[in-house]
Design a protein around this motif. Structure first.
Motif, short mmCIF file in Angstrom:
data_model
loop_
_atom_site.label_atom_id
_atom_site.label_comp_id
_atom_site.label_asym_id
_atom_site.label_seq_id
_atom_site.Cartn_x
_atom_site.Cartn_y
_atom_site.Cartn_z
N GLN A 86 22.17 -45.39 3.76
CA GLN A 86 22.97 -45.16 4.94
C GLN A 86 22.46 -44.62 6.16
O GLN A 86 22.57 -45.07 7.22
N ARG A 87 21.35 -43.48 5.87
CA ARG A 87 20.75 -43.11 7.23
C ARG A 87 20.02 -43.90 7.76
O ARG A 87 20.05 -44.14 9.00
N GLU A 88 19.40 -45.13 7.45
CA GLU A 88 18.34 -45.94 7.99
C GLU A 88 19.24 -46.89 8.79
O GLU A 88 18.92 -47.22 9.67
N GLU A 89 20.35 -47.55 8.15
CA GLU A 89 21.18 -48.41 8.82
C GLU A 89 21.86 -47.66 9.87
O GLU A 89 21.80 -48.46 10.91
N GLN A 90 22.26 -46.33 9.92
CA GLN A 90 22.60 -45.72 11.31
C GLN A 90 21.52 -45.75 12.24
O GLN A 90 22.01 -45.82 13.60
N ILE A 91 20.43 -45.47 11.95
CA ILE A 91 19.38 -45.59 12.86
C ILE A 91 19.05 -46.91 13.50
O ILE A 91 19.22 -47.10 14.65
#
Length: 407
Positions: free
Chosen positions: A135-140
């Motif tokens: 989830q965090r990497e997709e946001q980045i």
């Protein structure tokens, strides 16, 4: 959030993981590359060969088991890892491969002690953690690709200039092949580069060594000694020997949390060797902003290995905001104290006390492990608040917090 039963089981396995964590991670990586050799394109195989990556992963797993019911304690580590993964363009599918391999390694190392109940609990716990990262990497990825000049994954850049900075460090100026301009980034961030090898590609992270807002990106690479049958020096030697103006390089997105923070306090930048590269980005940005007093301390072997020396002197001559100090531990006969360098030997608490009027400043430092151990120890002895100490260290935290060797 994992179930109560899973949290209990994972925490109960904490002592076992503390004992066998490196055996598990070493087994995991061995099996991973045997079953999925294509992943060698992504991982730094030097860190695999010397065991560093296994130690880092072992620590991450151990801390997760310790704080699985207090995930807020892991937020800093999660963000650092997510930034690293984003630079490498890690995909959700890779988490499935890693998860299966990790459970397999736990079974192999622990044997009958790895009961179905334990494996089931760790499968659930890993799935939750993977979800956080995905989830965090997709946001980045999403945030960066919509920025001017942004992209997802890797992008082709051309080398437009190659400049020798010292006997060991050379800078490479890069511009995007599609002509869309360079993206914004934060001073201190790094990018990944991927180059083809004989058996597989090699991926490395290099700090961006100039301030943002230019029509180029710059990386400055130290030539590492090559070791036969070992991945060390493969990429740095390739850049120094093979890459010239016009060469094409595949770049990942700018990433990393070791960045210049906004504020009005004076800033102290301390660098050792090639650790100067992210701090050079910070220094140039601070000088362009022209608002904060900067103390720049650099440690090198001698003038032969001292990169960016003339540039820093020029900045110091031009701005009363910059105070620069140089440390050589093995000065050449031609190196003059008071001209080429200011102090012989290592950075010390005594010297820092004499240079700095106060410790109420923001401190940033980067360099080899012994240098970072020394600086961190000194800053704590000086009573610098932890919130004012900024660094990025790839390796087990125990190594950085160890007492520095005096040998």
């Amino acid at each position: 959030m994992a179930s109560t039963k899973t949290i209990q089981i994972v925490k109960q396995t904490e002592p076992v993981l503390a004992k066998y964590k490196e055996d598990i991670t070493s087994t995991f990586y061995k099996n991973l590359f045997e079953q999925h050799p294509e992943l060698k394109d992504i991982f730094n195989m030097t860190h695999q060969a010397n065991g560093l990556q296994a130690k880092v992963l072992a620590n991450a797993i151990f801390h997760y088991s310790k704080y699985i019911d207090q995930l807020e304690m892991l937020s800093g580590a999660v963000e650092q890892i997510a930034q690293k993964h984003a630079s490498l363009a890690i995909s959700p599918e890779m988490y499935d491969i890693v998860g299966a391999g990790l459970l397999e390694a736990i079974k192999e190392v622990l044997g009958e002690a790895a009961t179905p109940e334990i494996i089931e609990a760790w499968a659930e716990a890993y799935g939750d953690l993977a979800g956080i990262f995905i989830q965090r990497e997709e946001q980045i990825y999403k945030d960066f690709e919509v920025k001017p000049g942004g992209w997802r994954g890797y992008k082709s850049y051309a080398v437009v200039k190659k400049e020798v900075e010292s006997e060991t460090i050379t800078s490479f100026y890069l511009k995007p092949c599609d002509g869309k301009g360079c993206p914004e980034f934060l001073p201190g961030q790094y990018i990944s580069v991927r180059v083809k090898g004989d058996a597989h590609s090699h991926t490395r992270n290099y700090s961006l060594s100039d301030s943002p807002g230019k029509d180029y990106l710059r990386i400055s690479i130290k030539k590492e000694p090559a070791v036969k049958d070992f991945a060390q020096g493969v990429v740095s030697n390739y850049f120094h020997k093979e890459v010239e103006e016009g060469s094409l390089i595949n770049l990942g997105i700018p990433s990393g949390e070791f960045t210049l923070k906004p504020g009005d306090k004076p800033v102290v930048l301390l660098s050792g060797g090639v650790g100067v590269t992210p701090l050079m980005s910070m220094l140039n940005a601070l000088m362009e902003q022209g608002k904060r007093t900067v103390y720049f301390l650099h440690a090198a072997k001698n003038s032969g290995t001292h990169a960016f020396a003339s540039h820093v002197r020029q900045l110091s001559d031009q701005s009363g905001l910059l105070k620069s100090y140089v440390f050589y531990d093995e000065p050449l006969e031609k190196d003059l104290c008071g001209k080429d360098y200011d102090y012989q030997g290592l950075v010390s608490e005594t010297v820092l006390r004499s240079i700095l009027p106060s410790v109420e400043m923001d401190f940033y430092f980067c360099g080899p492990t012994p240098f970072m151990q020394n600086i961190l120890s000194i800053l704590r002895e000086l009573g610098v608040a932890e919130s004012n100490i900024h660094y990025e260290f790839f390796g087990p935290s125990e190594e950085l917090n160890a007492v520095p060797s005096v040998e």
